[in-house]
Structures are given as C-alpha cells and as structure tokens.
Write a protein that holds these residues in place. Structure first.
Motif, PDB file in Angstrom:
ATOM      1  N   HIS A 116      42.800  49.744  45.183  1.00  9.47           N
ATOM      2  CA  HIS A 116      43.596  48.719  44.501  1.00  9.47           C
ATOM      3  C   HIS A 116      44.908  48.547  45.253  1.00  9.47           C
ATOM      4  O   HIS A 116      45.603  49.525  45.523  1.00  9.47           O
ATOM      5  CB  HIS A 116      43.873  49.148  43.047  1.00  9.47           C
ATOM      6  CG  HIS A 116      44.604  48.118  42.238  1.00  9.47           C
ATOM      7  ND1 HIS A 116      45.180  48.406  41.020  1.00  9.47           N
ATOM      8  CD2 HIS A 116      44.870  46.793  42.468  1.00  9.47           C
ATOM      9  CE1 HIS A 116      45.755  47.314  40.535  1.00  9.47           C
ATOM     10  NE2 HIS A 116      45.582  46.326  41.401  1.00  9.47           N
ATOM     11  N   ALA A 145      40.841  39.744  40.226  1.00 11.92           N
ATOM     12  CA  ALA A 145      39.905  40.136  39.171  1.00 11.92           C
ATOM     13  C   ALA A 145      38.971  38.991  38.794  1.00 11.92           C
ATOM     14  O   ALA A 145      37.816  39.213  38.422  1.00 11.92           O
ATOM     15  CB  ALA A 145      40.675  40.626  37.945  1.00 11.92           C
ATOM     16  N   ASP A 151      44.042  37.698  35.189  1.00 10.05           N
ATOM     17  CA  ASP A 151      43.834  39.131  34.969  1.00 10.05           C
ATOM     18  C   ASP A 151      44.225  39.444  33.529  1.00 10.05           C
ATOM     19  O   ASP A 151      45.374  39.224  33.133  1.00 10.05           O
ATOM     20  CB  ASP A 151      44.666  39.962  35.935  1.00 10.05           C
ATOM     21  CG  ASP A 151      44.351  41.448  35.856  1.00 10.05           C
ATOM     22  OD1 ASP A 151      44.559  42.038  34.777  1.00 10.05           O
ATOM     23  OD2 ASP A 151      43.942  42.036  36.866  1.00 10.05           O
ATOM     24  N   LYS A 214      41.693  40.693  49.794  1.00  5.87           N
ATOM     25  CA  LYS A 214      40.606  40.313  48.884  1.00  5.87           C
ATOM     26  C   LYS A 214      39.295  40.147  49.638  1.00  5.87           C
ATOM     27  O   LYS A 214      38.231  40.503  49.134  1.00  5.87           O
ATOM     28  CB  LYS A 214      40.977  39.018  48.163  1.00  5.87           C
ATOM     29  CG  LYS A 214      39.958  38.543  47.138  1.00  5.87           C
ATOM     30  CD  LYS A 214      40.536  37.470  46.240  1.00  5.87           C
ATOM     31  CE  LYS A 214      40.732  36.165  46.972  1.00  5.87           C
ATOM     32  NZ  LYS A 214      39.453  35.434  47.187  1.00  5.87           N
ATOM     33  N   LYS A 219      40.388  45.332  45.217  1.00  2.00           N
ATOM     34  CA  LYS A 219      41.070  44.752  44.069  1.00  2.00           C
ATOM     35  C   LYS A 219      42.520  44.528  44.475  1.00  2.00           C
ATOM     36  O   LYS A 219      43.186  45.444  44.968  1.00  2.00           O
ATOM     37  CB  LYS A 219      41.003  45.694  42.867  1.00  2.00           C
ATOM     38  CG  LYS A 219      41.728  45.156  41.640  1.00  2.00           C
ATOM     39  CD  LYS A 219      41.668  46.138  40.478  1.00  2.00           C
ATOM     40  CE  LYS A 219      42.423  45.592  39.274  1.00  2.00           C
ATOM     41  NZ  LYS A 219      42.431  46.556  38.137  1.00  2.00           N
TER      42      LYS A 219
END
Length: 279
Positions: A116, A145, A151, A214, A219
């Motif tokens: 992440h 997301a 998100d 991405k 994430k």
C-alpha cells in the motif's frame, strides 16, 4: 533507481505500507513526512539514487541535536512498530522528467514488496472551487480502490474524492496508458493540451506517481490538501494528522507530552522572526 542500505540495515517486508511525498506548492507533503519521521522514531535504513532527482546535501534533519549526519535527496526511513516505511524527498525532479521518475519509483516499490502506497501532496488554492473552510482544512483523496477513485474508508473520515480525477479524461487516460505500456512518450500530448486548465491536476507529480504505482497492481491512496505558498507548517500538521487517522497510527508521545515532535531542521525553516522595531 538504486537503493543503498545503511550499514547492517535493510528494508523490512513487514513494513508493507509506504508513505511518499509528491512535490507541489508549499511542499506540504514533504513537511508532513518530516513530522511523521520525527514523531514515530523512524530510523533511516538507506537512501536511493535516481538520475532524475537533483542532488543536494544538508545537516542532520531530525536531531534532537545536530550530529553531523548528512541528509540526502531521497531517503528511506522505517518505523517497525507501525509497519511503516517513509520515503523523504528533499530536492526537485529534473524538469520534464517526472514520468521517468515515477516509472523508476514504481519499479522499485513493486520490487521491494510494498502493498500500500500513501502519496502526500498539496494543490494550488487558486484552483479550488466551492471553497468551504467552515470545518477547517478539507482533505481530498484519490484511491485505486475503485475505478472512479472512490474509497469507502476515506469517505467515512469525512474526506472528499477529488472531483477533477476522471480516468476517462484525456490527460488522466494518457497517464494510465503510458504507465500500462499501451503508448510511449512519443505519443505525448500537444503543448496546447498541456496548457488546458482542466489538465492542471493530472499534470502534477502526484498524478504521475499514482498512475505508475497503480499500474503495478499496488493499492495507492493520494491524500491532498489545498494551500498557498508561504508558511505551510499548519497545513503539514493537518496532513500528518490525516495520515495518522487513515492508517490508525499509534506513535510515542514526546518528552513535552505533545503528539507531534517538530524536527530539528524546522528551526530555520522560514528564517528568524521579523525585527519588531521595524513596525
């Protein structure tokens, strides 16, 4: 991009969340990264070298007293207690090379096992529409997301998705296609396209970083705030606080009982106070 670890140190796979500042107006992302590093007792585990980052050098940035430890353009810090890695960037990208830098960084991050990435950046206050300061600084976000950038976790915190993020819009789609290898730099947009006001957001460093990270299947969450040039310390505190809430961080309280520990380098950040005799 090459990583050079400190002696007997390395990047830990357990620190799977990475915080990255994206340079922009007011340098709020970098200042927030400073606060996080200083307040979370993060230690430097190494530095990175990339041909698209301009060289710079300085004295120990965090203290509590200067030790003569050199601060370099691109450094990696880790807080093992929070499973967090923080990348601090101290100098600009070579003009016109942000896409190359974003690709290099995405390759490095994907290869280092991060899951992440949280990008911190600021936006020009002059571009802000529907200004609402009734509840203080408003946080905005863009997330990988969902396709539209939404998100649920960010929405629950009361933040707003950056409405200017539109993956079908020409410039955003160009970034996505370039990051995914569907086009090359030779298919670059025209100068006229670059100057369109609607492309302001997609032309910023955070947009390139978001697109390339991405594309690696990571994430990615961008946390953004509007600001003006000047003393942006208060903006940095609020952005750091947003990161703390978003990632549910718990960090040690300073000796003075304060949550955030101001870095040593901030003592001369904006120079000495004005001479009151001039007023």
């Amino acid at each position: 991009m090459e990583f050079f670890p400190e002696e007997s140190k390395h990047l830990h796979e357990d620190c799977s969340t990475l915080i990255v500042p994206a340079l922009s107006i007011g340098n709020v992302g970098q200042l927030a990264a400073d606060l996080l590093i200083s307040s979370m007792d993060a230690e430097r585990v190494g530095y990175l070298d990339d041909p698209y980052v301009l060289p710079c050098v300085g004295n120990d940035a965090y203290g509590p007293s200067p030790q003569g430890i050199l601060a370099l353009p691109l450094e990696a810090y880790e807080s093992s207690s929070s499973a967090l890695t923080i990348l601090q960037q101290r100098s600009p990208i070579v003009k016109g090379r942000i896409l190359e830098f974003a690709k290099d960084l995405a390759d490095f991050v994907a290869g280092s096992g991060k899951k992440h990435v949280v990008i911190l950046s600021s936006l020009d206050f002059r571009m802000w529409q529907n200004v609402d300061m009734s509840s203080g600084l408003q946080m905005y976000y863009v997330s990988s997301a969902n396709i539209d950038g939404m998100d649920e976790n960010c929405e629950q915190l009361g933040w707003k998705k950056l409405k200017e993020y539109d993956p079908s819009q020409k410039h955003w789609k160009y970034l996505s296609d370039l990051a995914e290898g569907n086009i090359t730099r030779e298919d670059i947009l025209s100068d006229e396209d670059e100057q369109e006001e609607e492309n302001y957001y997609a032309s910023l460093p955070f947009a390139a970083l978001f697109s390339f990270l991405k594309a690696k299947g990571l994430k990615v969450t961008c946390l953004l705030c509007y600001c003006s040039e000047g003393d942006n310390i208060s903006d940095a505190f609020q952005l750091a606080e947003a990161v703390s809430k978003f990632l549910k961080l718990s960090h040690p309280t300073s000796a003075s009982g304060e949550k955030w520990r101001v870095p040593l380098s901030w003592r001369t950040l904006y120079g000495p106070p004005p001479d009151v005799s001039m007023f």
